[in-house]
Design a protein around this motif. Structure first.
Motif, PDB file in Angstrom:
ATOM      1  N   LEU A 116       7.572 -29.684  -9.959  1.00 19.63           N
ATOM      2  CA  LEU A 116       8.721 -30.442  -9.602  1.00 19.63           C
ATOM      3  C   LEU A 116       9.310 -31.132 -10.722  1.00 19.63           C
ATOM      4  N   GLU A 117      10.597 -31.160 -11.085  1.00 17.72           N
ATOM      5  CA  GLU A 117      11.430 -31.334 -12.191  1.00 17.72           C
ATOM      6  C   GLU A 117      11.105 -32.964 -12.187  1.00 17.72           C
ATOM      7  N   ASN A 118      11.126 -33.727 -11.145  1.00 18.36           N
ATOM      8  CA  ASN A 118      10.880 -35.211 -11.162  1.00 18.36           C
ATOM      9  C   ASN A 118       9.551 -35.519 -10.170  1.00 18.36           C
ATOM     10  N   ALA A 119       8.380 -35.062 -10.767  1.00 21.26           N
ATOM     11  CA  ALA A 119       7.204 -35.160  -9.832  1.00 21.26           C
ATOM     12  C   ALA A 119       6.795 -36.751  -9.581  1.00 21.26           C
ATOM     13  N   PRO A 120       6.548 -36.933  -8.408  1.00 15.82           N
ATOM     14  CA  PRO A 120       6.251 -38.221  -8.248  1.00 15.82           C
ATOM     15  C   PRO A 120       4.750 -38.793  -8.518  1.00 15.82           C
ATOM     16  N   SER A 130      -8.459 -37.061 -18.343  1.00 10.33           N
ATOM     17  CA  SER A 130      -7.493 -36.271 -17.976  1.00 10.33           C
ATOM     18  C   SER A 130      -6.638 -35.870 -19.158  1.00 10.33           C
ATOM     19  N   ALA A 131      -6.285 -34.528 -19.175  1.00  8.00           N
ATOM     20  CA  ALA A 131      -5.160 -34.035 -20.230  1.00  8.00           C
ATOM     21  C   ALA A 131      -4.012 -33.481 -19.419  1.00  8.00           C
ATOM     22  N   PRO A 132      -2.855 -33.717 -19.545  1.00  7.44           N
ATOM     23  CA  PRO A 132      -1.509 -33.030 -19.010  1.00  7.44           C
ATOM     24  C   PRO A 132      -1.594 -31.703 -19.598  1.00  7.44           C
ATOM     25  N   THR A 133      -1.135 -30.788 -18.524  1.00  3.81           N
ATOM     26  CA  THR A 133      -0.916 -29.339 -19.073  1.00  3.81           C
ATOM     27  C   THR A 133       0.721 -29.273 -19.291  1.00  3.81           C
ATOM     28  N   GLU A 134       1.461 -30.439 -19.473  1.00  4.64           N
ATOM     29  CA  GLU A 134       3.079 -30.364 -19.737  1.00  4.64           C
ATOM     30  C   GLU A 134       3.372 -31.556 -20.462  1.00  4.64           C
ATOM     31  N   ASP A 135       4.440 -31.497 -21.247  1.00  3.73           N
ATOM     32  CA  ASP A 135       4.798 -32.649 -22.378  1.00  3.73           C
ATOM     33  C   ASP A 135       5.440 -33.735 -21.783  1.00  3.73           C
ATOM     34  N   VAL A 136       6.335 -33.452 -20.681  1.00  2.46           N
ATOM     35  CA  VAL A 136       7.050 -34.267 -19.850  1.00  2.46           C
ATOM     36  C   VAL A 136       6.862 -34.359 -18.454  1.00  2.46           C
ATOM     37  N   LYS A 143       2.473 -42.065 -25.276  1.00  2.00           N
ATOM     38  CA  LYS A 143       2.717 -40.868 -25.988  1.00  2.00           C
ATOM     39  C   LYS A 143       4.094 -40.858 -26.683  1.00  2.00           C
ATOM     40  N   ASP A 144       4.316 -40.693 -27.981  1.00  2.00           N
ATOM     41  CA  ASP A 144       5.437 -40.861 -28.779  1.00  2.00           C
ATOM     42  C   ASP A 144       6.478 -42.098 -28.020  1.00  2.00           C
ATOM     43  N   ASN A 145       5.816 -43.187 -28.078  1.00  2.00           N
ATOM     44  CA  ASN A 145       6.535 -44.183 -27.765  1.00  2.00           C
ATOM     45  C   ASN A 145       7.176 -44.091 -26.280  1.00  2.00           C
ATOM     46  N   GLU A 146       6.487 -43.576 -25.321  1.00  2.00           N
ATOM     47  CA  GLU A 146       6.740 -43.816 -24.083  1.00  2.00           C
ATOM     48  C   GLU A 146       5.255 -43.495 -23.238  1.00  2.00           C
ATOM     49  N   GLN A 147       5.692 -44.018 -21.962  1.00  2.00           N
ATOM     50  CA  GLN A 147       4.102 -44.372 -21.238  1.00  2.00           C
ATOM     51  C   GLN A 147       4.352 -44.131 -19.770  1.00  2.00           C
ATOM     52  N   LEU A 148       3.893 -43.286 -18.899  1.00  2.00           N
ATOM     53  CA  LEU A 148       4.055 -43.344 -17.590  1.00  2.00           C
ATOM     54  C   LEU A 148       3.287 -44.532 -17.088  1.00  2.00           C
ATOM     55  N   GLY A 149       3.640 -44.723 -15.897  1.00  2.00           N
ATOM     56  CA  GLY A 149       3.292 -46.108 -15.339  1.00  2.00           C
ATOM     57  C   GLY A 149       1.925 -45.968 -14.775  1.00  2.00           C
ATOM     58  N   ASP A 150       1.224 -46.965 -14.401  1.00  2.00           N
ATOM     59  CA  ASP A 150      -0.066 -47.121 -13.909  1.00  2.00           C
ATOM     60  C   ASP A 150       0.051 -46.496 -12.687  1.00  2.00           C
TER      61      ASP A 150
END
Length: 201
Positions: free
Chosen positions: A83-87, A129-135, A172-179
């Protein structure tokens, strides 16, 4: 050629005795852990859809019982369509619903077997966990840590588990996904027709 590999895999998998007691539901927090030396391997198909697009993924999960109350899991994805904008969702304890590779320890810290095949128990889960995509969702995605706890009742006929978890993504690079806090409830019933010993259902 793919059929030959499938036949080879099925043939080789029958050469090794696998002890699979302690398996719970795939899509929900649960308490069972494997016996010492027990092994389980699962393959699951997963999909998430929005109004405009859908994702498809195969996920492979490996379980190994270190002791009767301690097990390790490793889950890896084969992402077919993202998904381009995954929930931000999880939905279960065994695997995330995105392309993360995850390893976890499960510790059953309480168990009270008060009758034949009946028990109350509680299990804690700690994973990385480690992501398999950068964004993900237009935000840089970093590694994460996940913790959960589940408690409940299991018997040969009825199962009921209630639990909750929390996933924290590192910056990561001054950005962070929400909890991601979440909860799940599982209720299961096994009718008499499924009470037989192997090879019966």
């Amino acid at each position: 050629m793919k059929n030959y590999f499938l036949i080879l895999f099925i043939g080789l998998s029958t050469l090794y005795k696998v002890e699979a007691q302690g398996h719970g539901p795939i899509y929900g927090l649960q308490t069972p852990t494997l016996a010492k030396g027990g092994i389980i391997m699962n393959a699951s198909g997963m999909s998430i859809a929005t109004e405009d697009e859908a994702s498809y993924m195969l996920r492979y999960t490996f379980f190994y019982g270190i002791t009767e109350d301690l097990q390790v899991t490793l889950t890896t994805p084969t992402v077919i369509e993202r998904l381009e904008n995954a929930p931000r969702t999880r939905g279960n304890s065994m695997m995330p619903s995105n392309g993360d590779i995850e390893a976890a320890l499960w510790y059953r810290f309480f168990s009270n077997a008060f009758g034949v095949g009946k028990r109350f128990e509680s299990t804690a889960i700690l994973g990385v966990s480690a992501p398999t995509e950068d964004v993900r969702g237009q935000v840089n995605v970093g590694n994460s840590i996940h913790g959960a706890i589940s408690t409940g009742y299991a018997s040969r006929t009825w199962y009921a588990w209630l639990g909750g978890g929390y996933q924290y993504y590192f910056e990561k690079d001054n950005e962070q996904l929400g909890d991601l806090p979440y909860a799940s409830m599982v209720i299961g019933y096994r009718p008499d027709v499924f009470m037989g010993d192997y090879p019966k259902p």
